[in-house]
Write a protein that holds these residues in place. Structure first.
Motif, PDB file in Angstrom:
ATOM      1  N   GLY A  96      10.060  25.318 -13.397  1.00  0.00           N
ATOM      2  CA  GLY A  96      10.989  24.181 -13.286  1.00  0.00           C
ATOM      3  C   GLY A  96      12.321  24.731 -12.872  1.00  0.00           C
ATOM      4  N   GLY A  97      13.207  23.867 -12.600  1.00  0.00           N
ATOM      5  CA  GLY A  97      13.454  22.514 -12.960  1.00  0.00           C
ATOM      6  C   GLY A  97      13.745  22.323 -14.462  1.00  0.00           C
ATOM      7  N   GLY A  98      13.913  21.028 -14.725  1.00  0.00           N
ATOM      8  CA  GLY A  98      14.183  20.615 -16.088  1.00  0.00           C
ATOM      9  C   GLY A  98      13.169  21.182 -17.072  1.00  0.00           C
ATOM     10  N   CYS A  99      11.938  21.405 -16.618  1.00  0.00           N
ATOM     11  CA  CYS A  99      10.893  21.886 -17.537  1.00  0.00           C
ATOM     12  C   CYS A  99      11.101  23.336 -17.944  1.00  0.00           C
ATOM     13  CB  CYS A  99       9.519  21.735 -16.899  1.00  0.00           C
ATOM     14  SG  CYS A  99       8.913  20.064 -17.045  1.00  0.00           S
ATOM     15  N   GLY A 103      17.720  30.662 -15.296  1.00  0.00           N
ATOM     16  CA  GLY A 103      18.078  29.292 -15.662  1.00  0.00           C
ATOM     17  C   GLY A 103      17.850  28.308 -14.533  1.00  0.00           C
ATOM     18  N   ASN A 104      18.217  27.068 -14.825  1.00  0.00           N
ATOM     19  CA  ASN A 104      18.108  25.990 -13.834  1.00  0.00           C
ATOM     20  C   ASN A 104      19.281  25.040 -14.012  1.00  0.00           C
ATOM     21  OD1 ASN A 104      16.757  24.082 -11.915  1.00  0.00           O
ATOM     22  ND2 ASN A 104      16.806  22.780 -13.732  1.00  0.00           N
ATOM     23  N   GLU A 105      19.976  24.759 -12.929  1.00  0.00           N
ATOM     24  CA  GLU A 105      21.101  23.810 -12.955  1.00  0.00           C
ATOM     25  C   GLU A 105      21.916  23.990 -14.236  1.00  0.00           C
ATOM     26  OE1 GLU A 105      19.691  19.830 -12.174  1.00  0.00           O
ATOM     27  OE2 GLU A 105      19.095  20.357 -10.146  1.00  0.00           O
ATOM     28  N   ASP A 106      22.258  25.226 -14.493  1.00  0.00           N
ATOM     29  CA  ASP A 106      22.931  25.550 -15.746  1.00  0.00           C
ATOM     30  C   ASP A 106      24.440  25.400 -15.553  1.00  0.00           C
ATOM     31  OD1 ASP A 106      23.965  26.842 -18.019  1.00  0.00           O
ATOM     32  OD2 ASP A 106      22.183  28.102 -18.179  1.00  0.00           O
ATOM     33  N   GLY A 146       8.891  10.542 -14.003  1.00  0.00           N
ATOM     34  CA  GLY A 146      10.231  11.021 -14.325  1.00  0.00           C
ATOM     35  C   GLY A 146      11.169  10.981 -13.143  1.00  0.00           C
ATOM     36  N   TRP A 147      10.628  10.805 -11.963  1.00  0.00           N
ATOM     37  CA  TRP A 147      11.455  10.887 -10.747  1.00  0.00           C
ATOM     38  C   TRP A 147      10.925   9.876  -9.752  1.00  0.00           C
ATOM     39  CZ3 TRP A 147      15.672  13.848 -11.108  1.00  0.00           C
ATOM     40  CH2 TRP A 147      16.416  14.089  -9.955  1.00  0.00           C
ATOM     41  N   ASN A 148      11.818   9.200  -9.038  1.00  0.00           N
ATOM     42  CA  ASN A 148      11.387   8.088  -8.190  1.00  0.00           C
ATOM     43  C   ASN A 148      10.715   8.480  -6.890  1.00  0.00           C
ATOM     44  OD1 ASN A 148      11.954   5.922  -9.711  1.00  0.00           O
ATOM     45  ND2 ASN A 148      14.061   5.688  -8.979  1.00  0.00           N
ATOM     46  N   THR A 197       7.915  23.590  -8.197  1.00  0.00           N
ATOM     47  CA  THR A 197       7.004  22.799  -9.013  1.00  0.00           C
ATOM     48  C   THR A 197       7.396  22.801 -10.479  1.00  0.00           C
ATOM     49  OG1 THR A 197       4.662  22.370  -9.368  1.00  0.00           O
ATOM     50  CG2 THR A 197       5.361  24.646  -9.583  1.00  0.00           C
ATOM     51  N   GLU A 198       7.012  21.732 -11.145  1.00  0.00           N
ATOM     52  CA  GLU A 198       7.170  21.625 -12.597  1.00  0.00           C
ATOM     53  C   GLU A 198       6.340  20.442 -13.076  1.00  0.00           C
ATOM     54  OE1 GLU A 198      10.923  20.290 -14.188  1.00  0.00           O
ATOM     55  OE2 GLU A 198      11.444  19.318 -12.295  1.00  0.00           O
ATOM     56  N   GLU A 199       6.185  20.337 -14.396  1.00  0.00           N
ATOM     57  CA  GLU A 199       5.428  19.216 -14.961  1.00  0.00           C
ATOM     58  C   GLU A 199       6.327  17.987 -15.030  1.00  0.00           C
ATOM     59  OE1 GLU A 199       3.006  17.452 -15.144  1.00  0.00           O
ATOM     60  OE2 GLU A 199       1.675  18.428 -16.593  1.00  0.00           O
ATOM     61  N   TYR A 211      20.018  19.632  -3.723  1.00  0.00           N
ATOM     62  CA  TYR A 211      20.558  18.453  -3.044  1.00  0.00           C
ATOM     63  C   TYR A 211      19.582  17.298  -3.156  1.00  0.00           C
ATOM     64  CZ  TYR A 211      23.660  21.886  -0.941  1.00  0.00           C
ATOM     65  OH  TYR A 211      24.575  22.885  -0.753  1.00  0.00           O
ATOM     66  N   TYR A 212      19.973  16.250  -3.856  1.00  0.00           N
ATOM     67  CA  TYR A 212      19.209  14.996  -3.870  1.00  0.00           C
ATOM     68  C   TYR A 212      20.113  13.938  -3.256  1.00  0.00           C
ATOM     69  CZ  TYR A 212      15.886  17.354  -6.886  1.00  0.00           C
ATOM     70  OH  TYR A 212      14.957  18.237  -7.383  1.00  0.00           O
ATOM     71  N   ASN A 213      19.807  13.530  -2.035  1.00  0.00           N
ATOM     72  CA  ASN A 213      20.709  12.680  -1.273  1.00  0.00           C
ATOM     73  C   ASN A 213      20.007  11.466  -0.711  1.00  0.00           C
ATOM     74  OD1 ASN A 213      23.223  13.941  -1.469  1.00  0.00           O
ATOM     75  ND2 ASN A 213      22.701  15.434   0.117  1.00  0.00           N
ATOM     76  N   PRO A 271      10.919  17.419 -20.721  1.00  0.00           N
ATOM     77  CA  PRO A 271      12.112  16.559 -20.702  1.00  0.00           C
ATOM     78  C   PRO A 271      11.869  15.267 -19.939  1.00  0.00           C
ATOM     79  CG  PRO A 271      12.405  18.455 -19.250  1.00  0.00           C
ATOM     80  CD  PRO A 271      11.122  18.675 -19.978  1.00  0.00           C
ATOM     81  N   TRP A 272      10.684  15.145 -19.327  1.00  0.00           N
ATOM     82  CA  TRP A 272      10.375  13.944 -18.536  1.00  0.00           C
ATOM     83  C   TRP A 272       9.499  12.984 -19.330  1.00  0.00           C
ATOM     84  CZ3 TRP A 272      13.839  14.195 -15.055  1.00  0.00           C
ATOM     85  CH2 TRP A 272      14.211  15.428 -14.513  1.00  0.00           C
ATOM     86  N   ASP A 273       9.586  13.044 -20.661  1.00  0.00           N
ATOM     87  CA  ASP A 273       8.866  12.117 -21.549  1.00  0.00           C
ATOM     88  C   ASP A 273       7.360  12.218 -21.405  1.00  0.00           C
ATOM     89  OD1 ASP A 273      11.152  11.144 -22.683  1.00  0.00           O
ATOM     90  OD2 ASP A 273      11.430   9.638 -21.118  1.00  0.00           O
ATOM     91  N   GLY A 316      16.757  25.486  -3.534  1.00  0.00           N
ATOM     92  CA  GLY A 316      15.584  25.461  -4.407  1.00  0.00           C
ATOM     93  C   GLY A 316      15.057  24.073  -4.700  1.00  0.00           C
ATOM     94  N   GLU A 317      15.878  23.047  -4.471  1.00  0.00           N
ATOM     95  CA  GLU A 317      15.434  21.658  -4.646  1.00  0.00           C
ATOM     96  C   GLU A 317      16.220  20.823  -3.660  1.00  0.00           C
ATOM     97  OE1 GLU A 317      15.650  20.238  -8.703  1.00  0.00           O
ATOM     98  OE2 GLU A 317      15.078  22.201  -9.479  1.00  0.00           O
ATOM     99  N   TRP A 318      15.533  20.044  -2.878  1.00  0.00           N
ATOM    100  CA  TRP A 318      16.208  19.085  -2.004  1.00  0.00           C
ATOM    101  C   TRP A 318      15.257  17.943  -1.709  1.00  0.00           C
ATOM    102  CZ3 TRP A 318      13.840  17.905   2.553  1.00  0.00           C
ATOM    103  CH2 TRP A 318      12.937  18.849   3.073  1.00  0.00           C
TER     104      TRP A 318
END
Ligand code: AHR
Length: 658
Positions: free
Chosen positions: A264-267, A383-386, A520-522, A59-61, A442-444, A295-297, A469-471
């Motif tokens: 997060g994630g980006g947050c 960290g995240n996706e560092d 921020g994400w589709n 989870t994240e904002e 993995y975002y596929n 970071p998601w505006d 951690g994310e797919w």
């Protein structure tokens, strides 16, 4: 060398993958394939145990996941500073009542704030107010304030009036045009300096639920008054005062998750060091929380702060997976060594806040914040996706300091990132230390997940464990369609079959407010507006799989079925054999299921099937278009035929004969 380490289960699956990849969409040969299709369940061969933590939440904002989502606050821009910092106009969700100005006016006021973290209030000049023409402000919430019958709404705000006034403000929840008042309350206010006021607004029977409402606070007497930090909460999960939305918590509970990865994630990282998740700034009473840009505006109030994440874990009995900032935000990284050291110490303090007893400095702070008992903490992610070059050295600095003080903690390093089948971050970036666990993302598209569904059959069993951690299959918006769910389910089957190494996994993102202009994400798992929520087909696939997990992975070779993906487990308590299958073909798939090495099976089992047209999906308007259907499974025996419908996700439960 790597090949020699593969387990037995992996060598037969490798063969299957090569075969399946060659003809995944070969519909013409379906009939011939079906006549030879066999799933041979070796109930006497347990190849691995299912990880007890296998499925959880990330989870994240993002997409108004918390503000306007899980965090139950109903008012947007409650601190009246969103308009100053976000992108949706100076007043954000606030407007003047009546909306024709006359002699009245409203303005943001930066003088005399209620706290340094909440610098803004709203000044309302209401010299024209009378008993027939109230003057005040309205808040339209997160794209509508929701109202239900027989419900208590908890209003709180800070107010002050011009010297000499004593009287009441009138608070009401009413239709967005003011024509219907659902509930109202007079609240006496003093004059001169700030005071905090609370009141319950109770609706009565007979109200049809609506999200087209607003909160109004107004005066019927001529006066100038100020309002700050105006908040409205509906009933929350476990009645927590600063708590979570009930329907969304219920949906999460039905997923049977085992852990929560946050923040997060980006947050976690933010776009800049200043806008990372700075946990200390998310603690304590709401006037202490300034909020920050994500970071998601999207602006977040940080109402969902560190303690609220932990209480969420407590409410759903989840293991916290705590992400700590590792020195990278956006494209900037701090070098390892002295510049990073304050943040290593900050992470140690954060761990102490979570898990230290009340005699420690930060444990005492947690107790003062209302939670004396420490939380159990086992997993910390650095960290995240560092992907910056210095990550390996920075990881080592965190690893050494945290392991020295908390040797039992499991340290997670950020690993691979794959987007639409392309590896954008390599998995072997940490050379300095051996992490306990690697976090892969993995975002596929569906086709990518079908092609890679068996990838963990071939993973090195001697390296770190894997946390996916994310797919997610990113098809369908704002939530996935059935085609995406097929990809997700095939991927989950591969992770479950290999959960000796994939010890944890979580879909992301979890939430989306379908009305959010800050999406921020589709593609996200669970959709909602301010009143209603729904699960996507992928959500239901996860409910099906998580409800019927089993704890022993059985050897179960599947022969000659391209486009069909299977995993077989057993529940050691009940003895039931659980078959999970995804048929990604358009047409049905007939399979002979043979069970060897088990007690006789009951002739009637149970099946749950999720199917439909591939572009079908659920929505606010049609929340149950694609849902699992449960029915009796007849004719079960040591060898029986079963037909998996085209484009379907199935769970079969074969019970031992009583
Ligand atoms: O889930 C959305 C984003 O995808 C996460 O914030 C980030 O870790 C990943 O890139």
């Amino acid at each position: 060398m790597k090949k020699a380490r593969l387990t037995k289960i992996n060598s037969y699956n490798k063969w299957l993958t090569v075969f399946a990849m060659g003809c995944i969409f070969c519909v013409n040969c379906d009939a011939e394939m079906d006549s030879r299709a066999v799933l041979r369940v070796r109930a006497d061969k347990i190849v691995a145990r299912v990880s007890p933590l296998h499925a959880g939440l990330m989870t994240e904002e993002i997409n108004n996941s918390f503000d306007g989502g899980l965090y139950a606050e109903l008012l947007r821009d409650r601190a009246m500073n969103g308009g100053l910092r976000a992108t949706d106009g100076a007043l954000g969700s606030w407007s003047m009542v009546p909306n024709v100005r006359g002699g009245a006016g409203i303005a943001l006021d930066l003088g005399d704030p209620i706290s340094s973290a909440v610098p803004t209030s709203m000044r309302i000049d209401a010299q024209t107010a009378s008993s027939t023409e109230r003057v005040g402000i309205a808040n339209s919430g997160f794209w509508g304030v929701p109202v239900r019958a027989n419900t208590r709404y908890r209003l709180s705000f800070y107010a002050k009036t011009a010297e000499g006034f004593s009287g009441a403000l009138v608070a009401s929840i009413e239709s967005d045009d003011g024509s219907v008042v659902y509930c109202r309350r007079n609240i006496s206010v003093g004059s001169g300096s700030w005071n905090r006021y609370e009141a319950n607004l109770d609706t009565s029977e007979g109200i049809l639920p609506t999200e087209n409402a607003r909160l109004v606070i107004a005066t019927e007497h001529p006066v100038t008054f100020w309002l700050a930090l105006v908040s409205l909460f509906p009933p929350t999960w476990n009645n927590r005062p600063n708590g979570n939305r009930v329907d969304l918590m219920k949906k999460l509970a039905e997923l049977h998750p085992k852990f929560l990865r946050f923040p997060g994630g980006g947050c976690l990282s933010g776009r800049t060091e200043d806008t990372r998740f700075d946990w200390k700034k998310t603690l304590g009473p709401l006037p202490n929380r300034a909020g920050h840009a994500t970071p998601w505006d999207q602006w977040t109030t940080d109402g969902m702060g560190l303690l609220e994440f932990l209480e969420w874990c407590e409410d759903l009995r989840l293991e916290p997976v705590l992400g700590v900032w590792a020195g990278q935000s956006g494209s900037v990284e701090l070098p390892a060594g002295a510049p990073l050291e304050p943040f290593v110490q900050d992470a140690l303090s954060e761990i102490e806040y979570v898990s230290g007893d009340a005699s420690t400095r930060w444990g005492a702070r947690r107790a003062a914040d209302g939670h004396p008992a420490p939380f159990k903490l086992t997993y910390v992610e650095i960290g995240n996706e560092d992907g910056k070059p210095g990550y390996s050295a920075r990881f080592a600095q965190f690893y050494d300091a945290i392991k020295a003080r908390y040797p039992a903690l499991q340290m997670i390093a950020t690993g691979r990132m794959v987007y639409k089948g392309v590896e954008t971050l390599a998995g072997d970036r940490v050379k300095s230390r051996v992490p306990d666990i690697l976090d892969e993302h993995y975002y596929n598209e569906t086709k990518d997940f079908l092609a890679e569904a068996s990838q963990y059959d071939h993973y090195d069993r001697n390296g770190p464990k894997v946390f996916v951690g994310e797919w997610a299959t990113i098809e369908g918006s704002p939530t996935p369609n059935l085609h995406a769910a097929l990809g997700d389910a095939a991927w989950m089957i591969g992770m479950e079959r290999n959960s000796d190494i994939v010890i944890m996994q979580a879909y992301a993102p979890l939430f989306v407010n379908v009305n959010s202009p800050f999406m921020g994400w589709n593609t996200s798992l669970i959709g909602y507006d301010s009143l209603n929520s729904y699960g996507s087909p992928s959500y239901y696939a996860q409910v099906m799989f998580n409800e019927h997990r089993g704890d022993e992975i059985l050897e179960a070779p599947l022969q000659v079925v391209p486009g069909l993906f299977t995993s077989v487990t057993r529940d050691s308590q009940t003895g039931s054999i659980i078959i999970k299958a995804v048929n990604t073909r358009e047409t049905l798939c007939r399979v002979r299921i043979e069970t060897l090495g088990t007690e006789p099976l009951a002739p009637n089992g149970m099946q749950i099937v999720l199917t439909g047209k591939t572009d079908d999906t659920n929505s606010i308007e049609h929340p149950k278009k694609i849902v699992p259907v449960e029915s009796e499974l007849n004719g079960v025996g040591a060898s029986f035929e079963h037909e998996f419908p085209g484009n379907s996700i199935s769970v079969l439960v074969l019970d031992p004969r009583k």
